[in-house]
Design a protein around this motif. Structure first.
Motif, PDB file in Angstrom:
ATOM      1  N   ARG A  70      -2.522  -2.194  -0.143  1.00 45.20           N
ATOM      2  CA  ARG A  70      -3.586  -1.197  -0.422  1.00 45.20           C
ATOM      3  C   ARG A  70      -4.846  -2.162  -0.217  1.00 45.20           C
ATOM      4  N   HIS A  71      -5.961  -1.544   0.117  1.00 53.10           N
ATOM      5  CA  HIS A  71      -7.270  -2.343   0.038  1.00 53.10           C
ATOM      6  C   HIS A  71      -7.559  -2.533  -1.444  1.00 53.10           C
TER       7      HIS A  71
ATOM      8  N   PHE B 288      -2.933  -2.213   3.731  1.00 51.62           N
ATOM      9  CA  PHE B 288      -3.896  -3.096   4.199  1.00 51.62           C
ATOM     10  C   PHE B 288      -3.382  -4.451   4.831  1.00 51.62           C
TER      11      PHE B 288
ATOM     12  N   TRP C 228     -12.701   1.958   4.639  1.00 53.87           N
ATOM     13  CA  TRP C 228     -11.379   1.605   5.042  1.00 53.87           C
ATOM     14  C   TRP C 228     -10.502   2.872   4.884  1.00 53.87           C
TER      15      TRP C 228
ATOM     16  N   GLN D 289      -4.790  -3.544   9.470  1.00 49.23           N
ATOM     17  CA  GLN D 289      -6.179  -3.895   9.640  1.00 49.23           C
ATOM     18  C   GLN D 289      -6.480  -3.629  11.118  1.00 49.23           C
TER      19      GLN D 289
ATOM     20  N   GLY E 109     -10.867  -8.276   3.743  1.00 50.19           N
ATOM     21  CA  GLY E 109     -10.134  -8.352   4.995  1.00 50.19           C
ATOM     22  C   GLY E 109     -10.911  -8.928   6.231  1.00 50.19           C
TER      23      GLY E 109
END
Length: 198
Positions: A71-72, A124, A102, A129, A93
Motif C-alpha cells: 500500500r502507499h 502500491f 494516490w 503504480q 514511488g
C-alpha cells in the motif's frame, strides 16, 4: 523541429536532490505491458524528473527506499529545500504521488478497485503504480484535453505545462530541478525506445 543529439551521456552528470550516486540518466522501462507508446514515454519522462532512481517504484522523497509496496506508505518526510521547505510530503514511488492523490486516483483507475472495499487496500506495487498513472494520463476528462493526441502532434512542451501543477518538477511549476529543461529531449529518447518496443 527538435534535433536530438545522438548521445545523451551528458545526463549522467546531472543530479536531483533525491538522486542516488549510481543513478543512470535513462529512466527504467515500465513494469506495465502494452499501451500507447506516447503515454508510456511520457510516464518515463515524468519519472526522470520526479524519482531519478534505478529503483523508482520504491523511492520516497529524500532517497530512501520502501521494502513494502502493499500500500502507499503515507510517511510524512520533511522537505529540505525549495518553496515548501519545512513542510512535509508523503510523495512516494515512481511518480512521487502523495497519499491523498494516490487514493483518489487509485479509486478511479486501479485495475482492482471494483473489488476493494477499503481504499488502504490499493496495492502500491510497481505494476499498479504504472496502471493508475497510465489510465489517469490517458483520461481526457482528467486534464481537459487528450494528452495522447497532443503528444502525437509533437506538443510535448504543452503537455508538460498542463501537467506541471501536478508534477511541479516538469519545468513550468514552482520546483524545477536540474532535469526540467532536458525533459523534452528525454521524452523524444523515451518515445523512440517505446516505439521500437511496440
Amino acid at each position: 523541429m527538435l534535433t536530438l543529439s545522438p548521445d545523451l551521456s551528458w545526463f549522467r552528470n546531472l543530479r536531483s536532490p533525491i538522486a542516488p550516486p549510481e543513478w543512470d540518466y535513462t529512466p527504467t522501462p515500465l513494469v506495465m505491458r502494452g499501451g500507447d507508446p506516447h503515454i508510456r514515454a511520457l510516464m518515463r519522462t515524468i519519472s526522470a524528473s520526479e524519482s531519478n532512481s534505478p529503483r523508482p517504484y520504491s523511492i520516497l522523497y529524500g532517497g530512501q527506499h520502501l521494502q513494502d509496496l502493499s500500500r502507499h506508505p503515507d510517511l510524512c518526510i520533511t522537505i529540505v529545500s525549495g518553496p515548501n521547505a519545512g513542510d512535509c510530503t508523503t510523495a512516494a514511488g515512481r511518480y512521487q504521488m502523495l497519499t491523498t492523490t494516490w487514493y483518489s486516483k487509485a479509486k478511479a483507475y486501479h485495475p482492482r478497485s471494483p473489488f476493494l472495499f477499503f481504499s488502504q487496500d490499493y496495492s502500491f506495487e510497481a505494476e499498479y503504480q504504472d496502471e493508475v498513472v497510465y489510465h489517469w494520463l490517458n483520461d481526457p476528462s482528467a486534464w481537459g484535453v487528450d494528452l495522447a493526441e497532443l503528444l502525437r502532434d509533437g506538443q510535448i512542451h504543452e503537455v508538460l505545462r498542463i501537467l506541471s501543477p501536478t508534477w511541479t518538477s516538469l519545468g513550468y511549476g514552482i520546483e524545477t530541478n536540474s532535469m526540467s529543461s532536458f525533459l523534452p529531449e528525454i521524452y523524444q529518447e523515451m518515445l523512440a525506445e517505446e516505439l521500437r518496443g511496440s
